[in-house]
Design a protein around this motif. Structure first.
Motif, short mmCIF file in Angstrom:
data_model
loop_
_atom_site.label_atom_id
_atom_site.label_comp_id
_atom_site.label_asym_id
_atom_site.label_seq_id
_atom_site.Cartn_x
_atom_site.Cartn_y
_atom_site.Cartn_z
N VAL A 1 0.80 -1.37 -0.11
CA VAL A 1 0.05 -0.04 0.06
C VAL A 1 1.16 1.32 0.12
N THR A 2 0.98 1.98 -0.74
CA THR A 2 1.66 3.34 -1.03
C THR A 2 0.66 4.49 -1.42
N HIS A 3 1.55 5.65 -1.83
CA HIS A 3 0.53 6.87 -2.06
C HIS A 3 0.24 6.94 -3.29
N HIS A 4 -0.83 7.74 -3.78
CA HIS A 4 -1.51 7.67 -5.12
C HIS A 4 -0.32 8.09 -6.25
N GLU A 5 0.76 8.80 -5.86
CA GLU A 5 1.48 9.66 -6.76
C GLU A 5 2.50 8.60 -7.18
N GLY B 1 -4.81 7.94 -0.29
CA GLY B 1 -4.55 9.15 -0.12
C GLY B 1 -3.58 9.71 1.14
N HIS B 2 -2.61 10.57 0.76
CA HIS B 2 -1.68 10.99 1.56
C HIS B 2 -1.64 12.52 1.61
N PRO B 3 -1.45 13.36 2.40
CA PRO B 3 -1.54 13.11 3.92
C PRO B 3 -2.73 12.95 4.62
N VAL B 4 -3.97 13.15 3.67
CA VAL B 4 -5.39 12.81 4.49
C VAL B 4 -6.01 11.56 3.81
N GLY C 1 2.83 5.86 6.11
CA GLY C 1 1.81 4.47 6.55
C GLY C 1 0.93 4.79 7.31
N SER C 2 0.93 5.64 8.15
CA SER C 2 -0.22 6.07 9.11
C SER C 2 -1.40 6.73 8.39
N ALA C 3 -1.27 7.42 7.19
CA ALA C 3 -2.44 7.85 6.57
C ALA C 3 -2.72 7.13 5.66
N PRO D 1 0.07 19.02 0.46
CA PRO D 1 -0.66 18.56 -0.67
C PRO D 1 -0.21 19.41 -2.02
N THR D 2 1.06 19.30 -2.40
CA THR D 2 1.83 20.05 -3.62
C THR D 2 2.42 19.02 -4.49
#
Length: 417
Positions: free
Chosen positions: A73-77, A91-94, A127-129, A355-356
Protein backbone atom coordinates in the motif's frame (compact mmCIF):
# COMPACT_ATOMS: atom_id res chain seq x y z
CA UNK A 1 26.32 30.39 -14.52
CA UNK A 2 26.16 32.90 -11.66
CA UNK A 3 27.42 32.16 -8.18
CA UNK A 4 23.82 31.65 -7.05
CA UNK A 5 23.20 29.18 -9.89
CA UNK A 6 26.32 27.25 -8.84
CA UNK A 7 25.16 27.16 -5.23
CA UNK A 8 21.67 25.99 -6.22
CA UNK A 9 23.20 23.26 -8.37
CA UNK A 10 25.30 22.06 -5.45
CA UNK A 11 22.42 22.26 -2.97
CA UNK A 12 20.28 20.10 -5.23
CA UNK A 13 23.14 17.61 -5.62
CA UNK A 14 23.48 17.29 -1.85
CA UNK A 15 19.70 16.83 -1.51
CA UNK A 16 19.89 14.06 -4.11
CA UNK A 17 22.68 12.42 -2.09
CA UNK A 18 20.38 12.41 0.95
CA UNK A 19 17.62 10.74 -1.06
CA UNK A 20 19.99 8.13 -2.48
CA UNK A 21 21.21 7.25 1.01
CA UNK A 22 17.61 6.49 1.95
CA UNK A 23 17.04 4.16 -1.02
CA UNK A 24 14.72 1.56 0.51
CA UNK A 25 15.82 -1.30 -1.73
CA UNK A 26 19.50 -0.83 -0.91
CA UNK A 27 18.76 -0.46 2.79
CA UNK A 28 16.69 -3.65 2.88
CA UNK A 29 19.26 -5.54 0.82
CA UNK A 30 21.96 -4.60 3.30
CA UNK A 31 19.82 -5.75 6.23
CA UNK A 32 19.00 -9.07 4.57
CA UNK A 33 22.63 -9.75 3.73
CA UNK A 34 23.30 -9.75 7.47
CA UNK A 35 20.17 -11.68 8.46
CA UNK A 36 18.19 -13.47 5.72
CA UNK A 37 14.45 -14.13 5.97
CA UNK A 38 13.67 -17.27 7.98
CA UNK A 39 11.96 -20.06 6.01
CA UNK A 40 8.57 -20.92 7.54
CA UNK A 41 6.72 -24.23 7.61
CA UNK A 42 3.90 -22.57 5.67
CA UNK A 43 3.69 -19.40 3.60
CA UNK A 44 5.37 -16.02 3.77
CA UNK A 45 2.93 -13.12 3.85
CA UNK A 46 4.64 -9.88 2.81
CA UNK A 47 2.87 -6.60 3.55
CA UNK A 48 4.44 -3.25 2.71
CA UNK A 49 2.87 -0.06 4.04
CA UNK A 50 4.26 3.38 3.27
CA UNK A 51 5.65 5.63 0.57
CA UNK A 52 8.62 3.31 0.07
CA UNK A 53 6.40 0.22 -0.02
CA UNK A 54 6.79 -0.82 -3.68
CA UNK A 55 10.59 -0.48 -3.69
CA UNK A 56 10.89 -2.40 -0.43
CA UNK A 57 8.50 -5.05 -1.74
CA UNK A 58 10.40 -5.57 -4.99
CA UNK A 59 13.61 -6.13 -3.08
CA UNK A 60 11.97 -8.40 -0.49
CA UNK A 61 10.43 -10.74 -3.06
CA UNK A 62 13.84 -11.43 -4.57
CA UNK A 63 14.88 -12.94 -1.21
CA UNK A 64 11.90 -15.24 -0.61
CA UNK A 65 11.84 -18.99 -1.23
CA UNK A 66 8.60 -20.93 -1.17
CA UNK A 67 4.95 -19.90 -1.40
CA UNK A 68 4.00 -16.33 -0.55
CA UNK A 69 1.33 -13.66 -0.81
CA UNK A 70 2.36 -10.04 -1.22
CA UNK A 71 0.44 -6.77 -0.78
CA UNK A 72 1.82 -3.22 -0.85
CA UNK A 73 0.00 0.00 0.00
CA UNK A 74 1.56 3.27 -1.13
CA UNK A 75 0.46 6.79 -2.06
CA UNK A 76 -1.38 7.74 -5.25
CA UNK A 77 1.64 9.53 -6.76
CA UNK A 78 3.79 6.38 -6.64
CA UNK A 79 3.08 4.55 -9.90
CA UNK A 80 5.62 1.75 -9.45
CA UNK A 81 4.31 -1.76 -10.04
CA UNK A 82 5.83 -4.92 -8.52
CA UNK A 83 5.81 -8.30 -10.24
CA UNK A 84 4.31 -10.91 -7.95
CA UNK A 85 2.60 -8.42 -5.66
CA UNK A 86 -0.64 -6.50 -5.50
CA UNK A 87 0.05 -2.76 -5.21
CA UNK A 88 -2.73 -0.53 -3.85
CA UNK A 89 -2.64 3.26 -3.74
CA UNK A 90 -4.24 5.54 -1.20
CA UNK A 91 -4.49 9.14 -0.05
CA UNK A 92 -1.75 10.99 1.81
CA UNK A 93 -1.58 13.08 3.97
CA UNK A 94 -5.38 12.98 4.32
CA UNK A 95 -6.86 9.43 4.35
CA UNK A 96 -9.32 8.50 1.62
CA UNK A 97 -11.72 5.70 0.67
CA UNK A 98 -8.98 3.88 -1.25
CA UNK A 99 -6.91 3.76 1.93
CA UNK A 100 -9.84 2.47 3.96
CA UNK A 101 -10.33 -0.34 1.45
CA UNK A 102 -6.60 -1.07 1.47
CA UNK A 103 -6.67 -1.36 5.27
CA UNK A 104 -9.48 -3.92 4.98
CA UNK A 105 -7.37 -5.90 2.50
CA UNK A 106 -4.40 -5.81 4.88
CA UNK A 107 -6.52 -7.07 7.78
CA UNK A 108 -8.08 -9.76 5.60
CA UNK A 109 -4.65 -11.05 4.57
CA UNK A 110 -3.45 -11.04 8.17
CA UNK A 111 -6.57 -12.94 9.23
CA UNK A 112 -5.49 -15.80 6.94
CA UNK A 113 -2.10 -16.13 8.68
CA UNK A 114 -1.48 -19.28 10.72
CA UNK A 115 1.15 -20.22 13.28
CA UNK A 116 3.08 -22.03 10.51
CA UNK A 117 3.29 -18.88 8.38
CA UNK A 118 5.56 -15.89 8.75
CA UNK A 119 4.54 -12.29 8.20
CA UNK A 120 7.09 -9.85 6.81
CA UNK A 121 6.11 -6.21 7.39
CA UNK A 122 7.87 -3.50 5.37
CA UNK A 123 7.12 -0.20 7.07
CA UNK A 124 8.00 3.30 5.87
CA UNK A 125 6.87 6.88 6.31
CA UNK A 126 3.35 7.82 5.29
CA UNK A 127 1.92 4.52 6.44
CA UNK A 128 -0.19 6.16 9.12
CA UNK A 129 -2.46 7.91 6.62
CA UNK A 130 -2.35 5.22 3.93
CA UNK A 131 -4.21 2.48 5.84
CA UNK A 132 -6.92 4.20 7.88
CA UNK A 133 -8.85 1.62 9.89
CA UNK A 134 -10.95 3.75 12.23
CA UNK A 135 -12.24 2.15 15.40
CA UNK A 136 -16.04 1.86 15.43
CA UNK A 137 -18.15 3.93 15.51
CA UNK A 138 -15.78 6.33 13.72
CA UNK A 139 -16.29 6.74 9.99
CA UNK A 140 -13.63 7.42 7.39
CA UNK A 141 -14.88 11.01 7.22
CA UNK A 142 -14.37 11.30 10.99
CA UNK A 143 -10.85 9.87 10.67
CA UNK A 144 -10.01 12.29 7.85
CA UNK A 145 -11.31 15.20 9.92
CA UNK A 146 -9.12 14.17 12.85
CA UNK A 147 -6.09 13.86 10.59
CA UNK A 148 -6.67 17.29 9.10
CA UNK A 149 -6.93 18.82 12.58
CA UNK A 150 -3.70 17.13 13.68
CA UNK A 151 -1.79 18.25 10.58
CA UNK A 152 -2.82 21.86 11.11
CA UNK A 153 -2.49 21.88 14.88
CA UNK A 154 1.24 22.44 15.23
CA UNK A 155 1.86 19.02 16.82
CA UNK A 156 5.02 17.02 16.22
CA UNK A 157 4.81 13.60 14.57
CA UNK A 158 5.10 11.67 17.84
CA UNK A 159 2.15 13.47 19.42
CA UNK A 160 0.08 13.15 16.24
CA UNK A 161 0.74 9.42 16.07
CA UNK A 162 -0.04 8.92 19.77
CA UNK A 163 -3.52 10.27 19.04
CA UNK A 164 -3.91 8.33 15.80
CA UNK A 165 -3.01 5.05 17.51
CA UNK A 166 -5.88 5.37 19.95
CA UNK A 167 -8.38 5.71 17.09
CA UNK A 168 -7.13 2.92 14.82
CA UNK A 169 -7.40 -0.86 14.42
CA UNK A 170 -3.93 -1.26 12.87
CA UNK A 171 -1.76 1.35 14.56
CA UNK A 172 0.04 1.00 17.90
CA UNK A 173 0.58 -2.74 17.54
CA UNK A 174 -2.81 -3.42 15.97
CA UNK A 175 -1.11 -5.05 12.97
CA UNK A 176 0.42 -7.64 15.33
CA UNK A 177 -2.89 -8.40 16.98
CA UNK A 178 -4.47 -9.06 13.58
CA UNK A 179 -1.49 -11.21 12.50
CA UNK A 180 -1.50 -13.46 15.58
CA UNK A 181 -0.63 -16.30 15.92
CA UNK A 182 1.83 -15.85 13.02
CA UNK A 183 5.26 -14.45 13.94
CA UNK A 184 6.05 -11.01 12.49
CA UNK A 185 9.36 -9.56 11.37
CA UNK A 186 9.28 -5.88 10.45
CA UNK A 187 11.86 -3.91 8.45
CA UNK A 188 11.43 -0.21 9.13
CA UNK A 189 12.58 2.87 7.24
CA UNK A 190 12.31 5.75 9.70
CA UNK A 191 10.81 9.15 8.88
CA UNK A 192 10.70 10.11 12.57
CA UNK A 193 13.43 12.18 14.19
CA UNK A 194 15.01 10.13 16.95
CA UNK A 195 13.76 6.90 15.32
CA UNK A 196 11.11 6.02 17.93
CA UNK A 197 9.71 2.85 16.34
CA UNK A 198 6.35 3.41 18.03
CA UNK A 199 5.90 6.62 16.03
CA UNK A 200 6.97 5.48 12.55
CA UNK A 201 3.76 4.97 10.54
CA UNK A 202 2.06 5.09 13.97
CA UNK A 203 3.80 1.89 15.08
CA UNK A 204 1.73 -0.92 13.50
CA UNK A 205 4.26 -3.56 14.65
CA UNK A 206 5.20 -1.89 17.94
CA UNK A 207 3.29 -1.10 21.12
CA UNK A 208 1.40 2.18 21.49
CA UNK A 209 3.17 5.42 22.40
CA UNK A 210 0.68 6.40 25.07
CA UNK A 211 -2.83 6.13 26.44
CA UNK A 212 -6.26 7.60 25.77
CA UNK A 213 -5.85 10.05 28.62
CA UNK A 214 -2.53 11.22 27.20
CA UNK A 215 -4.16 11.67 23.80
CA UNK A 216 -6.88 13.77 25.41
CA UNK A 217 -4.28 15.92 27.18
CA UNK A 218 -2.41 16.52 23.92
CA UNK A 219 -5.57 17.54 22.09
CA UNK A 220 -6.72 19.81 24.90
CA UNK A 221 -3.30 21.43 25.09
CA UNK A 222 -3.39 22.16 21.35
CA UNK A 223 -6.96 23.54 21.58
CA UNK A 224 -8.21 20.73 19.31
CA UNK A 225 -10.37 18.68 21.68
CA UNK A 226 -13.62 20.58 21.10
CA UNK A 227 -13.05 20.46 17.33
CA UNK A 228 -12.92 16.63 17.18
CA UNK A 229 -15.82 14.65 15.75
CA UNK A 230 -18.11 13.34 18.50
CA UNK A 231 -17.20 9.73 17.68
CA UNK A 232 -13.48 10.39 18.24
CA UNK A 233 -14.13 12.12 21.56
CA UNK A 234 -16.35 9.22 22.60
CA UNK A 235 -13.55 6.69 22.02
CA UNK A 236 -10.97 8.78 23.84
CA UNK A 237 -13.34 9.29 26.81
CA UNK A 238 -13.71 5.54 27.34
CA UNK A 239 -11.87 3.97 30.31
CA UNK A 240 -8.35 2.75 29.64
CA UNK A 241 -8.14 -0.92 28.65
CA UNK A 242 -5.09 -3.15 28.70
CA UNK A 243 -4.29 -4.53 25.26
CA UNK A 244 -1.61 -7.17 25.00
CA UNK A 245 0.72 -6.57 22.07
CA UNK A 246 2.34 -9.71 20.61
CA UNK A 247 6.10 -9.67 20.23
CA UNK A 248 7.71 -8.88 16.90
CA UNK A 249 11.23 -8.53 15.53
CA UNK A 250 11.53 -4.86 14.52
CA UNK A 251 14.62 -3.95 12.48
CA UNK A 252 15.51 -0.34 11.63
CA UNK A 253 17.13 -0.18 8.17
CA UNK A 254 17.37 3.55 7.38
CA UNK A 255 16.81 7.00 8.86
CA UNK A 256 17.18 10.76 8.53
CA UNK A 257 20.58 10.62 10.23
CA UNK A 258 21.92 8.35 7.49
CA UNK A 259 20.81 10.89 4.89
CA UNK A 260 22.38 13.86 6.69
CA UNK A 261 25.66 11.94 6.85
CA UNK A 262 25.46 11.36 3.09
CA UNK A 263 24.93 15.10 2.50
CA UNK A 264 27.93 15.89 4.66
CA UNK A 265 30.11 13.46 2.71
CA UNK A 266 28.92 14.88 -0.63
CA UNK A 267 29.51 18.47 0.48
CA UNK A 268 33.03 17.73 1.70
CA UNK A 269 33.72 15.92 -1.57
CA UNK A 270 32.66 19.06 -3.44
CA UNK A 271 35.11 21.21 -1.50
CA UNK A 272 32.83 22.68 1.16
CA UNK A 273 33.61 23.01 4.84
CA UNK A 274 30.58 20.97 5.92
CA UNK A 275 29.03 20.86 9.38
CA UNK A 276 25.89 19.20 10.73
CA UNK A 277 24.23 21.94 12.76
CA UNK A 278 21.21 19.91 13.89
CA UNK A 279 19.74 16.48 13.26
CA UNK A 280 16.58 17.49 15.14
CA UNK A 281 15.26 20.63 13.42
CA UNK A 282 11.73 20.47 14.78
CA UNK A 283 8.96 22.67 16.10
CA UNK A 284 7.22 25.58 14.43
CA UNK A 285 8.67 26.63 11.07
CA UNK A 286 9.18 30.20 12.27
CA UNK A 287 11.37 29.03 15.16
CA UNK A 288 13.18 26.63 12.83
CA UNK A 289 13.88 29.44 10.35
CA UNK A 290 15.41 31.50 13.15
CA UNK A 291 17.56 28.53 14.17
CA UNK A 292 18.85 28.21 10.59
CA UNK A 293 19.60 31.94 10.34
CA UNK A 294 21.32 31.97 13.73
CA UNK A 295 23.78 29.33 12.50
CA UNK A 296 25.21 31.76 9.92
CA UNK A 297 28.55 33.31 10.81
CA UNK A 298 31.57 34.76 9.05
CA UNK A 299 33.02 32.42 6.41
CA UNK A 300 36.35 32.46 4.61
CA UNK A 301 35.69 29.38 2.43
CA UNK A 302 32.69 27.66 0.82
CA UNK A 303 30.62 26.40 3.73
CA UNK A 304 27.72 23.93 4.00
CA UNK A 305 25.52 24.02 7.10
CA UNK A 306 23.39 20.89 7.26
CA UNK A 307 20.16 20.12 9.09
CA UNK A 308 17.60 17.33 9.33
CA UNK A 309 14.26 17.03 11.03
CA UNK A 310 10.56 17.60 10.62
CA UNK A 311 9.03 20.95 11.42
CA UNK A 312 5.37 21.82 11.96
CA UNK A 313 3.07 24.47 10.54
CA UNK A 314 0.14 26.13 12.29
CA UNK A 315 -2.49 26.81 9.65
CA UNK A 316 -3.75 30.38 9.80
CA UNK A 317 -4.91 30.75 6.19
CA UNK A 318 -6.21 28.73 3.27
CA UNK A 319 -3.19 28.84 0.96
CA UNK A 320 -1.22 25.92 -0.45
CA UNK A 321 2.19 24.79 0.67
CA UNK A 322 4.01 22.56 3.11
CA UNK A 323 6.44 22.78 5.98
CA UNK A 324 9.53 22.77 3.75
CA UNK A 325 8.20 25.46 1.43
CA UNK A 326 7.20 27.64 4.34
CA UNK A 327 10.53 27.12 6.08
CA UNK A 328 12.43 28.09 2.93
CA UNK A 329 10.24 31.16 2.42
CA UNK A 330 10.69 32.28 6.03
CA UNK A 331 14.47 31.99 5.72
CA UNK A 332 14.37 34.03 2.50
CA UNK A 333 12.19 36.69 4.14
CA UNK A 334 14.25 37.01 7.32
CA UNK A 335 17.87 36.36 6.38
CA UNK A 336 19.91 39.50 7.16
CA UNK A 337 21.80 41.05 4.27
CA UNK A 338 24.98 39.06 3.71
CA UNK A 339 28.28 40.02 2.12
CA UNK A 340 28.54 36.40 1.03
CA UNK A 341 26.39 34.60 -1.52
CA UNK A 342 24.01 32.06 -0.03
CA UNK A 343 21.37 29.48 -0.97
CA UNK A 344 19.05 27.58 1.36
CA UNK A 345 17.23 24.34 0.46
CA UNK A 346 14.59 22.57 2.52
CA UNK A 347 13.06 19.43 1.07
CA UNK A 348 11.09 16.33 1.91
CA UNK A 349 13.02 13.19 1.05
CA UNK A 350 9.81 11.65 -0.32
CA UNK A 351 9.66 14.31 -3.04
CA UNK A 352 6.39 15.73 -1.74
CA UNK A 353 5.74 18.61 0.64
CA UNK A 354 2.16 18.96 1.84
CA UNK A 355 -0.64 18.64 -0.73
CA UNK A 356 1.53 20.00 -3.58
CA UNK A 357 3.72 18.74 -6.42
CA UNK A 358 6.83 20.30 -4.84
CA UNK A 359 9.33 18.68 -2.48
CA UNK A 360 10.13 22.02 -0.86
CA UNK A 361 11.94 25.23 -1.72
CA UNK A 362 15.40 26.43 -2.73
CA UNK A 363 15.83 30.14 -2.03
CA UNK A 364 18.51 32.84 -2.14
CA UNK A 365 19.03 36.53 -1.40
CA UNK A 366 16.94 37.53 -4.42
CA UNK A 367 13.86 35.42 -3.64
CA UNK A 368 11.89 38.18 -1.89
CA UNK A 369 12.59 40.71 -4.66
CA UNK A 370 11.52 38.26 -7.37
CA UNK A 371 8.20 37.66 -5.60
CA UNK A 372 7.57 41.40 -5.37
CA UNK A 373 8.60 41.88 -9.02
CA UNK A 374 5.94 39.33 -10.01
CA UNK A 375 3.28 41.60 -8.50
CA UNK A 376 2.69 39.51 -5.35
CA UNK A 377 3.03 40.43 -1.69
CA UNK A 378 5.34 37.85 -0.04
CA UNK A 379 4.26 38.71 3.51
CA UNK A 380 0.56 38.40 2.67
CA UNK A 381 1.21 35.05 0.99
CA UNK A 382 3.16 33.84 4.02
CA UNK A 383 0.42 34.98 6.41
CA UNK A 384 -2.05 32.94 4.32
CA UNK A 385 0.17 29.83 4.41
CA UNK A 386 0.53 30.25 0.64
CA UNK A 387 4.23 29.47 0.39
CA UNK A 388 3.71 27.50 -2.84
CA UNK A 389 2.41 30.57 -4.70
CA UNK A 390 5.23 32.73 -3.31
CA UNK A 391 8.01 30.34 -4.27
CA UNK A 392 6.40 29.62 -7.62
CA UNK A 393 6.42 33.36 -8.36
CA UNK A 394 10.14 33.48 -7.52
CA UNK A 395 10.98 30.35 -9.51
CA UNK A 396 12.22 28.77 -6.30
CA UNK A 397 10.12 25.62 -5.88
CA UNK A 398 12.09 22.41 -5.39
CA UNK A 399 10.45 20.06 -7.87
CA UNK A 400 11.36 16.38 -7.99
CA UNK A 401 9.39 13.23 -8.81
CA UNK A 402 8.15 11.07 -5.97
CA UNK A 403 11.33 9.43 -4.71
CA UNK A 404 9.94 6.14 -3.44
CA UNK A 405 11.42 6.71 0.01
CA UNK A 406 10.79 8.89 3.06
CA UNK A 407 13.15 9.70 5.94
CA UNK A 408 11.65 13.08 6.88
CA UNK A 409 13.21 16.37 5.74
CA UNK A 410 16.70 17.67 5.11
CA UNK A 411 18.03 21.21 4.82
CA UNK A 412 21.27 22.66 3.47
CA UNK A 413 22.50 26.24 3.70
CA UNK A 414 25.40 26.95 1.36
CA UNK A 415 27.51 30.09 1.82
CA UNK A 416 30.31 31.18 -0.46
CA UNK A 417 32.54 34.21 0.26
Amino acid sequence: MTQTDDLKHDARAFFDAAVTAADPALALRKALSASPFPKPMGRTLVIAIGKAGPRMMAEALSHIDGPYEALAVTHHENDMGVDGATVLRAGHPVPDEAGANAAKDVMALLARATADDQVIALISGGGSALVPAPKPPMSLADKAAVNKLLLGGGLDIVKMNLVRQQLSELKGGGFLRHAAPAPVTAYILSDVIGDDLRAIASGPTVGPIGTRSEARAILEGADLWAKLPDTARGILEQPEEAQETPDAANILIGSNRHSIAAMEEAAKGAGYAARVVSDALEGDVDDAAQEVIAAVGPVDQPTALLFGGETTVVLRGDGRGGRNQELALRVAMNMPKQDSGWVFLSGGTDGRDGPTDAAGGIVDAGTKDRIIASGKDPKALLDNNDSYAALDAAGDLLITPATGTNVADVQVLLIRP
